[in-house]
Design an enzyme around this catalytic site. Structure first.
Site: not given
Ligand code: NDP
Ligand code: 2IT
Length: 447
Positions: A379, A167-168, A128, A92
């Site tokens: 999830s 998603g991520d 992943k 997952k």
């Molecule tokens: P999104 O794509 O929705 O948003 C990502 C945000 O981070 C955007 O504002 C983006 O800016 C910015 N960003 C991404 N890459 C970079 C970079 N290299 N340098 C500067 N800014 C950056 O992603 P999420 O909000 O889903 O994910 C954000 C973080 O949270 C990640 O590390 C992800 O692995 C983690 N995460 C996400 C989960 C989820 O359920 N979605 C669960 C657990 C962890 P821009 O649009 O300009 O690229």
């Molecule tokens: O980093 C994370 O935990 C996620 N992007 C969510 C993974 C998931 O299966 O919901």
């Protein structure tokens, strides 16, 4: 604190077998340093080569993703899925679409996911995937054609009892929809093979909000242990995507004030508290840039360059953009400005040097694999609802999420204390996650 020969041996193996993957090495080093004390006390883990097995993915796929853009030109991207560990349940973990994606990024994320998922108390293993595809600037139809091509290959390797992506970065509701549609078409099954689906076609209420909400629930416990709550706290959150938006919403609901958000171009500061309706319009509806915020709020400032956000004085910082976004200089700046708590919404957003600075200065530090576990935990709740063919109401899912985050936090504090590192939530998260997976691996023999 650690048995350095154990850590050195692990790192020698990891670096030799996975050259050129510094993010993966970094993720392994953190866990190895934390669990050395466990392995020392439990020679059965060493004899069964648990650590040697845990750092080797069970299975990895790399595949070509050809697609046709709006001009009729053929484009070729690379797709990945790493099925890291299934000791406690089906693989997952999310899919990341970002130009920086290569095997080392997917392996670091997959490795972290093993222990995070173990902490959620739900039965899910770690995996992943993703691609170096950049959804930015692409039309909906280009994104759809890419997702369909990606799924043509991925569909051979996933399933509701095998591997359940989500998603991520760069993968949200739109991408999950296209991926799910293609999976259904290819397999003629309608099952919970992806999470983060839309409400009304198999998605769970609260999944969209879950990572941000869970992060804030986790930091609530950290603040409570400092004798504080959210009221009046100035909060800086990096990113302005899924995690950052719903963390902001929950902080505001609990009485804190988020004064800065960012994207990869730069950051905004709004001392009045960021207006989330504006951010959601720009980011969720228009897919625009954070700098557009100041057009609607002229008193706010936009500053070019994303890393400067850590120089904005705050009480609580929630890095929620990407890996290694807080380096030593940024950490020192947060400490100097009086920040009392860091909650990692992103995966591995703090460098090892930054984490050391937080610990040395008694800044409460909530590590990613615990603090952002609410997303994947919800999830798992989506999977449960899909299996039952039932939908729970918002409040029920939110209450389950709160209960899970409490359990995650309690595991971190209990494990840290049991191994003589009271208050070190990072060590606690690594140890508690590792022990759960290691025990499951022991029970299942040499596989
Ligand atoms: P999104 O794509 O929705 O948003 C990502 C945000 O981070 C955007 O504002 C983006 O800016 C910015 N960003 C991404 N890459 C970079 C970079 N290299 N340098 C500067 N800014 C950056 O992603 P999420 O909000 O889903 O994910 C954000 C973080 O949270 C990640 O590390 C992800 O692995 C983690 N995460 C996400 C989960 C989820 O359920 N979605 C669960 C657990 C962890 P821009 O649009 O300009 O690229
Ligand atoms: O980093 C994370 O935990 C996620 N992007 C969510 C993974 C998931 O299966 O919901």
């Amino acid at each position: 604190m650690t048995d350095s020969s154990f850590v050195n041996d692990v790192m020698e193996t990891v670096v030799a077998r996975n050259p050129g993957e510094p993010e993966f090495h970094q993720a392994v080093l953190e866990v190895a340093e934390s669990v050395a004390v466990v392995v020392e006390k439990a020679p059965r883990f060493a004899k069964a080569k648990i650590i040697e097995r845990i750092i080797e993915p069970e299975r990895q796929f790399i595949f070509r993703v050809p697609w046709v853009d709006d001009k009729g030109d053929v484009q070729v991207n690379r797709g990945f899925r790493v099925q890291f560990n299934s000791a406690i349940g089906p693989y997952k973990g999310g899919l990341r679409f970002h130009p920086s994606v290569y095997l080392g990024i997917i392996k670091f994320l997959g490795f972290e996911q093993i222990f995070k998922n173990a902490l959620t108390t739900t039965p899910i293993g770690g995996g992943k995937g993703g691609s170096d595809f950049d959804p930015k600037g692409k039309s909906d139809m280009e994104v759809m054609r890419f997702c369909q091509s990606f799924m043509n290959e991925l569909s051979h390797h996933i399933g509701p009892d095998t591997d359940i992506p989500a998603g991520d970065i760069g993968v949200g509701a739109r991408e999950i929809g296209y991926l799910f549609g293609q999976y259904k078409r290819l397999t003629n099954t309608s099952v919970g093979v992806l999470t983060g689906k839309g409400i009304g076609w198999g998605g769970s209420l609260v999944r969209t909000e879950a990572t941000g909400y869970g992060l804030v629930y986790y930091v609530t416990r950290m603040l409570h242990d400092l004798g504080k709550d959210w009221k009046g706290q100035k909060v800086v959150i990096s990113g302005s995507g899924n995690v950052a938006i719903y963390a902001t919403q929950k902080v505001h609901e609990l009485g804190g004030k988020v004064i800065a958000l960012s994207d990869s171009g730069g950051y905004i500061v709004d001392e009045a508290g960021v207006n989330l309706d504006t951010v959601r319009r720009i980011k969720e509806v228009e897919r625009g840039r954070i700098k557009e915020y100041v057009q609607a709020h002229p008193k706010a400032q936009y500053i070019e360059g994303w890393q400067g956000i850590w120089s904005v004085p705050c009480d609580v910082a929630l890095p929620s953009a990407t890996q290694n976004e807080i380096d030593a200089a940024a950490a020192q700046s947060l400490v100097n400005n009086g920040c009392v708590a860091i909650g990692e919404g992103a995966n591995m957003p703090s460098t090892p040097e930054a984490i050391a600075i937080f610990h040395e200065n008694n800044v409460s530090f909530g590590p990613a694999k615990a603090a952002n576990a609410g997303g994947v935990a919800t999830s798992a709740l989506e999977m449960a609802q899909n299996s039952m063919r039932l939908d729970w109401p918002f409040e029920e899912v939110d209450n389950r999420l709160k209960t899970i985050i409490d359990a995650v936090y309690n595991q971190c504090t209990a494990a840290a204390e049991a191994y003589g590192m009271k208050g070190n939530l990072m060590a606690g998260a690594n140890i508690a996650g590792f022990v759960k997976v290691a025990n499951a691996m022991m029970a299942q023999g040499v596989v």
